[in-house]
Design a protein around this motif. Sequence first.
Motif, PDB file in Angstrom:
ATOM      1  N   THR A 197       0.841  -1.206   0.000  1.00  0.00           N
ATOM      2  CA  THR A 197       0.000   0.000   0.000  1.00  0.00           C
ATOM      3  C   THR A 197       0.874   1.253   0.000  1.00  0.00           C
ATOM      4  O   THR A 197       0.582   2.233  -0.705  1.00  0.00           O
ATOM      5  CB  THR A 197      -0.953   0.000   1.219  1.00  0.00           C
ATOM      6  OG1 THR A 197      -1.809  -1.146   1.103  1.00  0.00           O
ATOM      7  CG2 THR A 197      -1.801   1.253   1.278  1.00  0.00           C
ATOM      8  N   ASP A 227      -5.958  -1.553  -4.756  1.00  0.00           N
ATOM      9  CA  ASP A 227      -5.438  -2.248  -3.576  1.00  0.00           C
ATOM     10  C   ASP A 227      -6.438  -3.331  -3.184  1.00  0.00           C
ATOM     11  O   ASP A 227      -7.505  -3.024  -2.654  1.00  0.00           O
ATOM     12  CB  ASP A 227      -5.253  -1.225  -2.440  1.00  0.00           C
ATOM     13  CG  ASP A 227      -4.162  -1.636  -1.466  1.00  0.00           C
ATOM     14  OD1 ASP A 227      -3.733  -2.805  -1.509  1.00  0.00           O
ATOM     15  OD2 ASP A 227      -3.730  -0.783  -0.673  1.00  0.00           O
ATOM     16  N   GLN A 231      -7.928   0.054  -0.468  1.00  0.00           N
ATOM     17  CA  GLN A 231      -8.117  -1.199   0.270  1.00  0.00           C
ATOM     18  C   GLN A 231      -9.359  -1.089   1.163  1.00  0.00           C
ATOM     19  O   GLN A 231     -10.118  -2.024   1.295  1.00  0.00           O
ATOM     20  CB  GLN A 231      -6.851  -1.441   1.108  1.00  0.00           C
ATOM     21  CG  GLN A 231      -6.772  -2.787   1.784  1.00  0.00           C
ATOM     22  CD  GLN A 231      -5.372  -3.055   2.346  1.00  0.00           C
ATOM     23  OE1 GLN A 231      -4.549  -2.137   2.496  1.00  0.00           O
ATOM     24  NE2 GLN A 231      -5.094  -4.305   2.654  1.00  0.00           N
TER      25      GLN A 231
HETATM   26 MG   LIG Z   1      -2.067  -2.786   2.235  1.00  0.00          MG
END
Ligand SMILES: [Mg+2]
Length: 248
Positions: A60, A179, A105
């Motif tokens: 990330t 993500d 994410q």
């Molecule tokens: Mg991550």
Amino acid sequence: MNETPLVVVSDRAEINIQLSEVSKIYDMGEVKVNALSKVSLQIPKGQFIVILGPSGSGKTTLLNLLGAIDVPSEGKVEVVGKELSKLNRKKLTKIRRNHVGFIFQFFNLLPSLTARENVEYALQIKGLNNTKKRAMEVLEQVGLAERADHFPGELSGGEQQRVAIARALAKSPEIILADEPTGELDYETGIAILELLSALSKKGQTVILVTHNSEIARIADRKIRLRSGSIISDELNENPIPPKDLRW
Ligand SMILES: [Mg+2]
Ligand SMILES: Nc1ncnc2c1ncn2[C@@H]1O[C@H](COP(=O)(O)OP(=O)(O)OP(=O)(O)O)[C@@H](O)[C@H]1O
């Protein structure tokens, strides 16, 4: 020594993103977290890249740098020909807004806007008009047209994820960063989303997808593995398979 394997990109390819010896250190006072160490990468336009690595390996963090969401502690990041360290906050925002579509994410949807309004909002801040038609088009693409008027709180996790995907794709960004975009999705919906991302990369949009699922790398042009903030492998895939042939 920190040896970063490099995929060499031919001179003719148009480079979309370039990282040179990039490190990211989170300073937590007592402790410093080396989230990325001396990462170098060249990403040509239209490439479909899958980034793999265990939890905490820096995926990330890397995506945030590629998308001008964050700036490095050391090293140089160039996105669409601009070196990020030379830009002020306003110009960084402009790069993100005009060139990057981010599928987070954690979905980051605005709870007080409906699915359609969340997608429209991304278009409006880019200064576009007639946002309703385009928003409905992308919601249709992710299979959510009939949920357009629902608020995020009225949608399942997978549906919220698809709204976030629609929002990132709506402005047809040159660079799409995702993500774990299939993390909350059932197999069939996940494959449909991967088909969509794969098709967009074939049309010239650069797609960079982070996942824990190494099978997904089989559909990409390139597979990069991270461990403890370093690239441990970077391989081209000569024969990507179509997403519908994936099994997990
Ligand atoms: Mg991550
Ligand atoms: N804002 C932050 N402040 C301090 N440390 C951070 C921050 N963000 C990430 N880290 C640390 O940096 C390292 C890399 O984190 P990152 O979120 O990039 O991992 P990841 O590969 O995406 O993991 P996951 O698969 O769990 O999402 C981790 O050790 C994490 O704890």
